[in-house]
Scaffold this active site. Structure first.
Site, PDB file in Angstrom:
ATOM      1  N   ALA A 265       0.819  -1.216   0.000  1.00 29.54           N
ATOM      2  CA  ALA A 265       0.000   0.000   0.000  1.00 29.54           C
ATOM      3  C   ALA A 265       0.854   1.268   0.000  1.00 29.54           C
ATOM      4  O   ALA A 265       0.434   2.298  -0.519  1.00 29.54           O
ATOM      5  CB  ALA A 265      -0.950   0.006   1.198  1.00 29.54           C
ATOM      6  N   THR A 266       2.053   1.199   0.563  1.00 24.95           N
ATOM      7  CA  THR A 266       2.927   2.377   0.533  1.00 24.95           C
ATOM      8  C   THR A 266       3.229   2.761  -0.910  1.00 24.95           C
ATOM      9  O   THR A 266       3.081   3.932  -1.308  1.00 24.95           O
ATOM     10  CB  THR A 266       4.251   2.095   1.278  1.00 24.95           C
ATOM     11  OG1 THR A 266       3.946   1.780   2.647  1.00 24.95           O
ATOM     12  CG2 THR A 266       5.179   3.294   1.236  1.00 24.95           C
TER      13      THR A 266
ATOM     14  N   GLN B  67      -6.432  -1.103   5.308  1.00 23.48           N
ATOM     15  CA  GLN B  67      -7.025  -1.744   6.491  1.00 23.48           C
ATOM     16  C   GLN B  67      -8.411  -2.313   6.205  1.00 23.48           C
ATOM     17  O   GLN B  67      -8.988  -2.986   7.070  1.00 23.48           O
ATOM     18  CB  GLN B  67      -7.134  -0.718   7.641  1.00 23.48           C
ATOM     19  CG  GLN B  67      -5.813  -0.237   8.188  1.00 23.48           C
ATOM     20  CD  GLN B  67      -5.094  -1.267   9.046  1.00 23.48           C
ATOM     21  OE1 GLN B  67      -5.664  -2.270   9.466  1.00 23.48           O
ATOM     22  NE2 GLN B  67      -3.831  -1.022   9.313  1.00 23.48           N
TER      23      GLN B  67
ATOM     24  N   HIS C 193      -0.861  -7.938   3.461  1.00 24.40           N
ATOM     25  CA  HIS C 193      -0.406  -8.428   4.768  1.00 24.40           C
ATOM     26  C   HIS C 193      -1.240  -7.978   5.963  1.00 24.40           C
ATOM     27  O   HIS C 193      -0.976  -8.396   7.086  1.00 24.40           O
ATOM     28  CB  HIS C 193       1.082  -8.111   4.979  1.00 24.40           C
ATOM     29  CG  HIS C 193       1.411  -6.694   5.330  1.00 24.40           C
ATOM     30  ND1 HIS C 193       1.601  -6.282   6.628  1.00 24.40           N
ATOM     31  CD2 HIS C 193       1.583  -5.602   4.568  1.00 24.40           C
ATOM     32  CE1 HIS C 193       1.905  -4.986   6.634  1.00 24.40           C
ATOM     33  NE2 HIS C 193       1.892  -4.557   5.401  1.00 24.40           N
TER      34      HIS C 193
ATOM     35  N   CYS D 155       3.068  11.083  27.932  1.00 25.38           N
ATOM     36  CA  CYS D 155       3.265  10.827  29.342  1.00 25.38           C
ATOM     37  C   CYS D 155       4.090  11.952  29.910  1.00 25.38           C
ATOM     38  O   CYS D 155       4.688  12.727  29.174  1.00 25.38           O
ATOM     39  CB  CYS D 155       3.981   9.504  29.535  1.00 25.38           C
ATOM     40  SG  CYS D 155       5.470   9.387  28.550  1.00 25.38           S
TER      41      CYS D 155
END
Ligand SMILES: *Cc1c(COP(=O)(O)O)cnc(C)c1O
Length: 388
Positions: free
Chosen positions: A74-75, A182, A204, A329
């Site tokens: 897909a890249t 996706q 994949h 964080c």
């Protein structure tokens, strides 16, 4: 094997389904021919296998086999779509619209085009991760040549309203590209009904092999022009040169075929697992769901957790589960992801976040183990924090 953490990172990649591997194996040693060899049976049988995957992929998205261009993933498909359109249509206009939560494989090519003089509009998303259709319509101009909006987000799983976006683009004669890495095999896709002109796919994320993908390129109503980004022997009708990787292509076809056959049942099963995980985790205080509650991939749960350190949470979960975690964080070691930042809830950015990607091989027992472990880890970290 049994002592390894439970794999819940299916947005990063998935294992190859054994049935896919079995389909691929003959194409390494026995049927190893080059699909471009037209003079002998070795080439013919490889070409026949490639043709079959083309047909499977085309049927999966309601395209024709001639509209499928194989790529390394897909890249590459995203690069070919974005840069290929920019190069082919720059005389018509030099404005492109995309979205803040897109994958880097769309955002970075856009950034590159900006350095060449193209103008890029990056639409924000709403708090639920979806774009505002009015904002998209307003951003469209006579010189806009491309709109690129992903089908399903790789972090928060939200499904963008493709049919509405497609209609907005079609009404204005703008080419519409969607990154469906996706989504392929997981939700129904229809390039005709949704007015999609270009669609990026990969194997994949859907239990196929790594290193193989495809770009759907519309050939009629309208015929999309695309400037190749890799030149060579003129394979794939000149749009992507290079000898086709037959075993991977066979695996891609088998993976999508299986996913489609099992889609309805698997979606129901994954939804149940996700709901069960959310039901258990949301018993705790200070747990926030990221992304639209229902308009999302069945296997995706992305949460922000108040009152714990992202790095400490990641470390605590690691022995039991393989998830994508981290985010902001107090120690400022890890920055919040740009996707969560784009949701615009500044308070949650101070929280740790966890992305659960549930897949084909996860069981209800595993989800219960994961829920219990995550709850215990969060409670223990909060307790430690309140002691300092
Ligand atoms: C995984 C992914 C990519 C990259 O695909 P590769 O086949 O690994 O190059 C692009 N876009 C999205 C949305 C992804 O999830």
């Amino acid at each position: 094997m049994s002592n390894r953490p439970i794999y819940l990172d299916c947005h990063a990649t998935t294992p190859v389904d054994e049935r896919v591997l079995v389909a691929m194996l003959p194409y390494f040693i026995e049927k190893f021919g080059n699909p471009a060899s037209i003079n002998h049976v070795y080439g013919w049988e490889a070409e026949a296998a490639v043709k079959q995957t083309r047909e499977i992929l085309a049927a999966a998205i309601n395209a024709t086999p001639e509209e499928i261009v194989f790529t390394s993933g897909a890249t590459e498909a995203n690069n070919l779509a974005v840069k290929g359109i920019a190069e082919a249509y720059f005389q018509k206009g030099q404005h492109i619209i995309t979205v803040a939560t897109e994958h880097k494989a769309v955002l970075d090519p856009c950034e590159y085009l900006k350095s060449l003089g193209f103008e890029i509009t990056i639409l924000p998303v709403q708090q639920d991760g979806l774009i505002d259709l009015n904002e998209l319509a307003t951003a469209c101009r006579p010189e806009t040549i491309l709109v690129s909006v992903m089908t399903a987000n790789n972090e928060i799983g939200v499904l963008q309203p493709l049919a509405d976006i497609g209609q907005i683009c079609r009404d204005r004669n703008i080419i519409f590209h969607t990154d469906a890495a996706q989504a392929i095999g997981k939700i129904p896709l229809d390039v005709q009904a949704m007015n999609i002109d270009l669609m990026s796919l990969t194997a994949h994320k859907v239990y196929g092999p790594k290193g193989i993908g495809a770009l759907y390129v519309r050939r009629r109503n309208p015929r999309v022009q695309l400037a190749p980004q890799q030149h060579g022997g003129g394979h794939e009708r000149g749009m992507r040169s290079g000898t086709l990787y037959t075993p991977q292509i066979v695996g891609f076809g088998k993976a999508v075929e299986l996913a489609l056959a099992e889609q309805a049942a698997e979606t129901a099963r994954l939804t149940q697992l996700r709901e069960s995980l959310w039901l258990q985790l949301s018993q705790l205080e200070g747990i926030h769901l990221n992304g639209h509650p229902t308009q999302r991939l069945a296997g995706n749960l992305n949460i922000s957790v108040a009152g714990v350190d992202g790095a400490a949470l990641s470390l605590g979960l690691q022995p039991v589960m393989a998830v994508s975690s981290g985010s902001a964080c107090s120690s400022a070691v890890t920055a919040p992801s740009y996707v969560l930042t784009a949701l615009g809830n500044s308070e949650q950015l101070a929280y740790a976040s966890v992305r659960f990607g549930i897949g084909r091989f996860n069981t209800a027992e595993e989800i219960d183990i994961v829920a219990k472990c995550a709850i215990a880890t969060i409670q223990s970290l909060r307790k430690q924090k309140s002691l300092v």
